[in-house]
Enzyme design. Structure first.
Site, short mmCIF file in Angstrom:
data_model
loop_
_atom_site.label_atom_id
_atom_site.label_comp_id
_atom_site.label_asym_id
_atom_site.label_seq_id
_atom_site.Cartn_x
_atom_site.Cartn_y
_atom_site.Cartn_z
N HIS A 364 0.80 -1.24 0.00
CA HIS A 364 0.00 0.00 0.00
C HIS A 364 0.82 1.27 0.00
O HIS A 364 0.28 2.33 0.28
CB HIS A 364 -0.89 0.04 1.24
CG HIS A 364 -2.11 -0.81 1.15
ND1 HIS A 364 -3.28 -0.39 0.56
CD2 HIS A 364 -2.34 -2.07 1.56
CE1 HIS A 364 -4.17 -1.35 0.62
NE2 HIS A 364 -3.63 -2.39 1.23
N LYS A 555 -8.68 14.02 4.09
CA LYS A 555 -7.82 12.83 4.09
C LYS A 555 -6.88 12.97 5.27
O LYS A 555 -6.80 14.03 5.88
CB LYS A 555 -7.02 12.73 2.79
CG LYS A 555 -6.31 14.05 2.41
CD LYS A 555 -5.65 14.01 1.04
CE LYS A 555 -6.59 14.04 -0.11
NZ LYS A 555 -6.67 12.78 -0.86
N ARG A 556 -6.15 11.91 5.63
CA ARG A 556 -5.16 12.03 6.71
C ARG A 556 -4.20 13.16 6.40
O ARG A 556 -3.89 13.43 5.24
CB ARG A 556 -4.37 10.72 6.87
CG ARG A 556 -5.13 9.61 7.57
CD ARG A 556 -5.63 9.98 8.95
NE ARG A 556 -4.55 10.18 9.89
CZ ARG A 556 -4.19 9.33 10.84
NH1 ARG A 556 -4.84 8.21 11.01
NH2 ARG A 556 -3.20 9.61 11.65
N LYS A 561 0.75 14.31 1.01
CA LYS A 561 -0.57 14.61 0.44
C LYS A 561 -0.71 16.10 0.12
O LYS A 561 -1.58 16.52 -0.61
CB LYS A 561 -1.67 14.16 1.40
CG LYS A 561 -1.79 12.64 1.53
CD LYS A 561 -2.87 12.24 2.51
CE LYS A 561 -3.05 10.75 2.68
NZ LYS A 561 -3.90 10.11 1.64
N THR A 665 -8.54 6.61 -2.35
CA THR A 665 -9.90 6.15 -2.61
C THR A 665 -10.86 7.31 -2.42
O THR A 665 -11.97 7.30 -2.97
CB THR A 665 -10.31 5.00 -1.67
OG1 THR A 665 -9.98 5.36 -0.32
CG2 THR A 665 -9.61 3.71 -2.04
N LYS A 669 -14.46 8.44 -4.47
CA LYS A 669 -15.76 8.78 -3.85
C LYS A 669 -16.26 10.12 -4.39
O LYS A 669 -17.45 10.28 -4.67
CB LYS A 669 -15.61 8.88 -2.33
CG LYS A 669 -15.19 7.59 -1.65
CD LYS A 669 -14.83 7.86 -0.18
CE LYS A 669 -13.98 6.75 0.41
NZ LYS A 669 -13.35 7.12 1.68
C1 LIG Z 1 -12.02 7.30 1.92
C2 LIG Z 1 -11.54 7.73 3.24
C3 LIG Z 1 -10.18 7.98 3.45
C4 LIG Z 1 -9.15 7.86 2.35
O1 LIG Z 1 -9.00 9.11 1.71
P1 LIG Z 1 -7.79 9.42 0.71
O2 LIG Z 1 -8.14 10.74 0.15
O3 LIG Z 1 -7.80 8.34 -0.31
O4 LIG Z 1 -6.56 9.43 1.53
C5 LIG Z 1 -9.77 8.40 4.69
N1 LIG Z 1 -10.65 8.58 5.70
C6 LIG Z 1 -11.96 8.36 5.53
C7 LIG Z 1 -12.88 8.60 6.68
C8 LIG Z 1 -12.46 7.93 4.31
O5 LIG Z 1 -13.77 7.68 4.17
#
Ligand SMILES: *Cc1c(COP(=O)(O)O)cnc(C)c1O
Length: 823
Positions: A364, A555-556, A561, A665, A669
């Site tokens: 990952h 995101k984190r 990022k 991911t 979304k």
């Molecule tokens: C989808 C999701 C992530 C992943 O987000 P990325 O932008 O791909 O890092 C992190 N936290 C939550 C709560 C999510 O639903």
């Protein structure tokens, strides 16, 4: 196993049936009455009602699987970021409308009760959410599958802000109990640690016995994983640690109560907390204990079940693939060897053949510091037998390398599972590469870079082992459940069935040119923005304007990022609005929403959070600037927040440095919910852009080869500062104390890090990003063209269903057939 209990009727699928079951749960399980019940009581009764509808399907699934032993898959993951369970249970059993009506007839509101559910935060971010999406897809696709993981007593910390700085509070999600789990204490497994090993020779055959130093019990808790409207309910089995009875009683009987409690606390610490760590491993002994604990319990659980059928373990690969979600469960490889060789008496070579065939590994990351290593000293102390097995695996592997390449000692050292520097340590990604039959990356670009940069030597040795499976997200949670408005619009346009066959969204393409459809689409987006307005007002006391462009980065928090790049855009826009270079009346009005947790030990990430909050406060307080630009940073971003935020977004920020984000991911979304992406050529962004088309995606930034070339030639971030007046202004403004009450020292570490190090090339991509944002503004001014692009994003993102990811795993790795549940 035959069905011996008479079938208990599932509650009737009617409003009356639902009401009856609900009152039964309220009365007999909660022990209260409608008049007296607290919101919590009412929620719990509702959760148990939904559960009751799924229970017979769950039992049917288990029974039919026992009766008909088939090939299956076990997903091993240290994290499952599940999100709330109630809504998902209701949509999976087609009960939403019935529940709504039933509750209304009792004077209750479904919306109010669903808000009482605390989401189980058993994951950090993308990796844990992916595991949750995958088990949802497996159940929906009728695949005999089980998920294994850890039942952390405290999930991911709850984030609050004090003076704009992140403060972590414990997430005690189990305080009121969870109606979604069923404990199976009678199926406990004893897990051993420490001690020593001994070699004995029996009839000329050498055997090793491990005498452990201590042990704990693993107690399984089962969670339902309902398939969507298909009658299957799979199981997620999470393990909780409990002290063995023997050790505390003995001490207790000697009269040392405190020592007895200490021993118990020590054992139970193993599943106390989820490490709030994103991609920099902390060398935490407890973490290795957690990994071995859940993996050993899971292997034991699965294998004992097979042995119960009289199964011959030599045929294990015919029945199961254990999918290793990152390196966290990789200790399963030596554990299976130990079971086969030490406990079942198989010859080493035969056991090795079986083991390799039973495992597959998903990598990952691309960040070298995120590849887990365990000091040999620690591994030998905690798991002495496993360390011996790893040494032997390594010896035989390196002999194979020498045989193939000759005595190239550099190569041998490079490929060794045991690193010598900076300390002797086990490289878990290498152990995974050697001990599995398939290795996959999580997006095309990531899999390519994995072969070319991270696991190069292994890819040269075993090219056929490497494959790609691009990540996906479940359309049930991230469209059907979280965006009911869009779901209804889609169903009205193309009929139902799309939620389990997401490529059908393609049928929406012609409607992008239909003005009436676009208008309806905009209405849905607007309604979703109003939902978000309500949520933020209620939850955070944040006021946002739904009539602005919603520009979202959630995101984190991690430097790769590049939340920092977004901050620079905000600061630069602030500067232009303040100085009159941009006219607030005619500018495109934006609300920039951030959501991000930082690992508690990650200093720079926490500084960036403070900067975002301070910039936000300044922007929002400025009477001129705030007419055109506002910043919102709700604390504690989680799945529940994502479900309201993403459907409301206009613009999705996916701006990592190319070559650093494995897949992402969140990006999927957003596209599925009709946001346009501003993004780099990184991770799955590459595939999103290829599918939705260049005209409907705002691409910017260096490519991975360009970024690598600059780094190799010697990257000098300050050159960008010197040459670019806009960038200089923005950085100078931060350094000047503009956002820190005049104190120049507060954000100095951020500024000097960018000027003199800038590992993730924020400054190099600054201008390109600013230009892309100008294109965004220009595009947004034409609302009709924008919504055409948004509709095309939805129509062309069906590929990103996690059902497709599962199909790829099934075809390329698992080869498991669906098994529909009858009755
Ligand atoms: C989808 C999701 C992530 C992943 O987000 P990325 O932008 O791909 O890092 C992190 N936290 C939550 C709560 C999510 O639903």
């Amino acid at each position: 196993m035959t069905e011996t209990t008479p079938p208990i009727a599932t509650p009737e699928h009617t409003v009356e049936g639902f009401v009856r079951q609900y009152l039964r749960e309220l009365t007999y399980t909660q022990g209260t009455t409608l008049e007296r019940a607290s919101v919590d009581d009412k929620y719990l009764a509702l959760a148990r009602t939904a559960r009751a509808y799924l229970m017979s399907r769950w039992n049917r699934t288990v029974t039919q699987q026992y009766r008909q032993p088939v090939r299956g898959v076990a997903y091993l993951s240290a994290e499952y970021l599940l999100g709330r369970q109630l809504d998902n249970a209701l949509i999976a059993s087609g009960l939403e409308d019935i529940a709504q009506e039933a509750l209304a007839s009792l004077g209750l509101s479904l919306d109010e009760l669903r808000a009482a559910e605390v989401e189980p935060g058993l994951g950090n971010g993308g990796l844990g959410r992916l595991a949750a999406c995958f088990i949802d897809s497996l159940a929906t696709m009728n695949i005999p599958a089980i998920g294994y993981g850890i039942r952390y007593e405290y999930g991911i910390f709850r984030q609050t802000f004090v003076d704009g700085r992140q403060v972590e509070e414990p997430d005690s999600w189990l305080d009121h109990g969870s109606p979604w789990e069923i404990a199976r204490p009678e199926q406990e497994v004893e897990i051993a640690f420490g001690g020593h090993t001994e070699k004995t020779t029996v009839n000329g055959v050498e055997r090793t016995t491990w005498t452990p130093g201590w042990s704990v019990l693993a107690i399984p808790y089962n969670y339902m994983v309902p398939g969507y409207l298909n009658g299957r309910v799979n199981t997620l089995r999470l393990w909780s640690a409990r002290a063995t009875r023997a050790f505390d009683l003995k001490i207790f009987n000697y009269g040392d109560y405190a020592a007895a409690v200490r021993a118990q606390t020590f054992a139970e610490n193993i599943t106390k907390v989820l490490y709030p760590e994103d991609s920099t491993p902390q060398g935490k002994e407890l973490r290795l204990q957690q990994q071995y604990f859940f993996v050993a319990a899971s292997l034991h659980d699965y294998i004992e079940r097979l042995l119960g059928e009289g199964f011959d373990l030599r045929r294990l690969p015919e029945r199961i693939t254990f999918q290793l979600n990152d390196t966290h469960p990789v200790i399963a490889i030596p554990e299976l060897m130990r079971i086969l060789v030490d406990l079942k008496g198989l010859a080493w070579d035969e056991a090795w053949e079986i083991t390799r065939k039973c495992f597959a590994y998903t990598c990952h990351t691309l960040l070298p510091e995120a590849l887990e290593v365990w000091p040999v000293e620690l591994m030998s102390r905690l798991l002495p037998r496993h360390m011996e097995i790893i040494y032997r695996i390594n010896d035989e592997f390196l002999a194979q390398v020498r045989e193939r390449y000759g005595d190239d000692e550099m190569l041998v050292r490079r490929m060794s599972i045991i690193a010598e520097h900076p300390e002797r340590a086990v490289r878990m990604a290498f152990l995974a590469s050697v001990g599995t039959s398939k290795i996959n990356g999580v997006a095309e670009l990531h899999s390519q870079l994995l072969r070319e940069k991270v696991l190069t030597d292994f890819a040269d040795l075993w090219p056929e082992k490497f494959t790609n499976v691009t990540n996906g997200v479940t359309p049930r949670r991230f469209v059907r459940l979280s965006n009911p408005g869009l779901s209804a619009l889609i169903t009205e346009a193309i009929g139902d069935g799309w939620a389990t066959d997401l490529e059908r969204l393609r049928e929406l393409e012609p409607l992008a040119d239909d003005a009436a459809f676009r208008a309806k689409f905009r209405e849905v987006k607007q309604a979703n923005k109003h939902r978000l307005v309500d949520l933020l007002a209620r939850r955070d006391g944040i006021v946002i304007d739904p009539d602005t462009m919603l520009d979202v980065m959630v995101k984190r928090l991690h430097e790769y990022k590049r939340q920092m790049l977004k901050v620079l855009h905000v600061v630069s826009t602030y500067d232009k609005l303040r100085t009159g270079e941009l006219d607030p009346a005619s500018a495109v009005h934006r609300t920039v929403v951030f959501g991000a947790k930082a690992a508690p030990g990650y200093k720079m990430a926490k500084e960036i959070i403070a900067l975002i909050n301070h910039v936000g406060a300044r922007v929002n307080a400025d009477p001129v600037v705030s007419q055109a630009l506002r910043v919102a940073f709700p604390a504690n971003y989680n799945v529940t927040v994502a479900e309201t935020l993403i459907p409301a977004a206009d613009l999705s920020e996916q701006i990592s440095l190319a070559g650093k984000e494995a897949s992402g991911t969140g990006n999927m979304k957003f596209a599925l919910n009709g946001a346009l992406t501003v993004g780099t050529d990184d991770g799955a962004n590459v595939e999103i852009r290829q599918l939705v088309g260049d005209d409907h995606f705002f691409l910017f930034g260096l490519t991975e080869p360009e970024a690598s070339a600059i780094q190799e030639a010697g990257y000098r971030p300050s050159a960008h500062y010197e040459q670019n007046p806009s960038l200089r202004h923005a950085l100078d403004l931060i350094a000047s104390g503009e956002f820190s009450g005049g104190d120049r020292s507060v954000f100095e570490p951020i500024v000097s890090n960018l000027l003199y190090e800038d590992r993730f090339m924020v400054l190099a991509d600054y201008q390109s990003y600013m230009d892309a944002q100008e294109r965004v503004d220009a595009a947004y001014r034409d609302q009709d063209a924008w919504s055409r692009s948004a509709v095309l994003n939805v129509a062309r993102s069906g590929f990103f269903s996690s059902d497709r990811s599962m199909r790829d795993y099934l075809d390329r790795i698992w080869h498991v057939d669906p098994m529909p549940i009858e009755g």
